[in-house]
Design an enzyme around this catalytic site. Sequence first.
Site, PDB file in Angstrom:
ATOM      1  N   SER A 157       0.822  -1.211   0.000  1.00 37.56           N
ATOM      2  CA  SER A 157       0.000   0.000   0.000  1.00 37.56           C
ATOM      3  C   SER A 157       0.852   1.255   0.000  1.00 37.56           C
ATOM      4  O   SER A 157       2.009   1.256   0.409  1.00 37.56           O
ATOM      5  CB  SER A 157      -0.907   0.023   1.223  1.00 37.56           C
ATOM      6  OG  SER A 157      -1.586  -1.197   1.355  1.00 37.56           O
TER       7      SER A 157
HETATM    8  N1  SAH Z   1      -0.474  -5.092   4.006  1.00 36.50           N
HETATM    9  C1  SAH Z   1       0.328  -5.427   2.849  1.00 36.50           C
HETATM   10  C2  SAH Z   1      -0.349  -5.146   1.537  1.00 36.50           C
HETATM   11  C3  SAH Z   1      -1.577  -5.913   1.365  1.00 36.50           C
HETATM   12  S1  SAH Z   1      -2.064  -6.291  -0.300  1.00 36.50           S
HETATM   13  C4  SAH Z   1       1.684  -4.752   2.879  1.00 36.50           C
HETATM   14  O1  SAH Z   1       1.961  -3.979   3.803  1.00 36.50           O
HETATM   15  O2  SAH Z   1       2.493  -5.027   1.982  1.00 36.50           O
HETATM   16  C5  SAH Z   1      -3.341  -7.410   0.150  1.00 36.50           C
HETATM   17  C6  SAH Z   1      -2.859  -8.756   0.571  1.00 36.50           C
HETATM   18  O3  SAH Z   1      -3.967  -9.472   1.061  1.00 36.50           O
HETATM   19  C7  SAH Z   1      -2.297  -9.570  -0.598  1.00 36.50           C
HETATM   20  O4  SAH Z   1      -1.026 -10.024  -0.293  1.00 36.50           O
HETATM   21  C8  SAH Z   1      -3.296 -10.718  -0.729  1.00 36.50           C
HETATM   22  O5  SAH Z   1      -2.710 -11.932  -1.152  1.00 36.50           O
HETATM   23  C9  SAH Z   1      -3.829 -10.814   0.690  1.00 36.50           C
HETATM   24  N2  SAH Z   1      -5.125 -11.474   0.814  1.00 36.50           N
HETATM   25  C10 SAH Z   1      -6.207 -11.379  -0.003  1.00 36.50           C
HETATM   26  N3  SAH Z   1      -7.221 -12.140   0.454  1.00 36.50           N
HETATM   27  C11 SAH Z   1      -6.772 -12.733   1.591  1.00 36.50           C
HETATM   28  C12 SAH Z   1      -7.355 -13.664   2.519  1.00 36.50           C
HETATM   29  N4  SAH Z   1      -8.591 -14.141   2.372  1.00 36.50           N
HETATM   30  N5  SAH Z   1      -6.607 -14.071   3.566  1.00 36.50           N
HETATM   31  C13 SAH Z   1      -5.338 -13.625   3.736  1.00 36.50           C
HETATM   32  N6  SAH Z   1      -4.733 -12.754   2.887  1.00 36.50           N
HETATM   33  C14 SAH Z   1      -5.437 -12.319   1.825  1.00 36.50           C
END
Ligand code: SAH
Length: 205
Positions: free
Chosen positions: A52
């Site tokens: 993000s």
């Molecule tokens: N917080 C992260 C960015 C998040 S991007 C950072 O600081 O880099 C969103 C993330 O959520 C992705 O890696 C995606 O794979 C994950 N995601 C999506 N659905 C999910 C789920 N049901 N359970 C766990 N992770 C999930």
Amino acid sequence: MFQLTLRRRGISDQAVLRAMEEVPREVFVEDLDRADAYRDSALGICCGQTISQPFVVAYMTEQLRLKKEHRVLEIGAGSGYQAAILSRLAAQVLTVERFRTLADTARKRLERLGYHNVEVMLGDGLNLPPNLGPFDRIIVTAAVTEISEGLTSRLEKDGILIAPVGPQHGVQTLVRVVRTEAGLERKELVDVRFVPALPGIAREL
Ligand code: SAH
């Protein structure tokens, strides 16, 4: 410059600004993006996901009103950057990720940086094991179509949850839920764009 941009955009919590200053964002982005690590934009990471934008990380963190003794759950570890920021401001962070590659990379990175109060778990944040929690704070960093009972039921009294809510592709709204004596209090904050939360552990990678 980094702090100044965040301040200009309205981040005022000193502890949050300090954490943003302290965590080396360049370690969490792809090698080719290192020069752009401190630009205020989201960047691509492995598995088609994104780290993000710094402002959004700082804003969500500020809205959580963290205290040193808090236990925090993050859904969507991605690069591990948001978890690293949280780890500077809370007692314990558990972050869940559905891609094995991302979970393994984030875990190693956080260990190497000495952020020992973060645990990275491979799992589905939309379908967590029943025994997990409760938590003082929950932060969801992938877009959900609604805030489920499965998450709010894991909030401690006075607990705060923050999540981007809306369509999977498009603009979502950051929603904050507070568990009060009277029940759940919901407030819409700002518009954001996150990658979607998807069910299940990813088959590949
Ligand atoms: N917080 C992260 C960015 C998040 S991007 C950072 O600081 O880099 C969103 C993330 O959520 C992705 O890696 C995606 O794979 C994950 N995601 C999506 N659905 C999910 C789920 N049901 N359970 C766990 N992770 C999930």
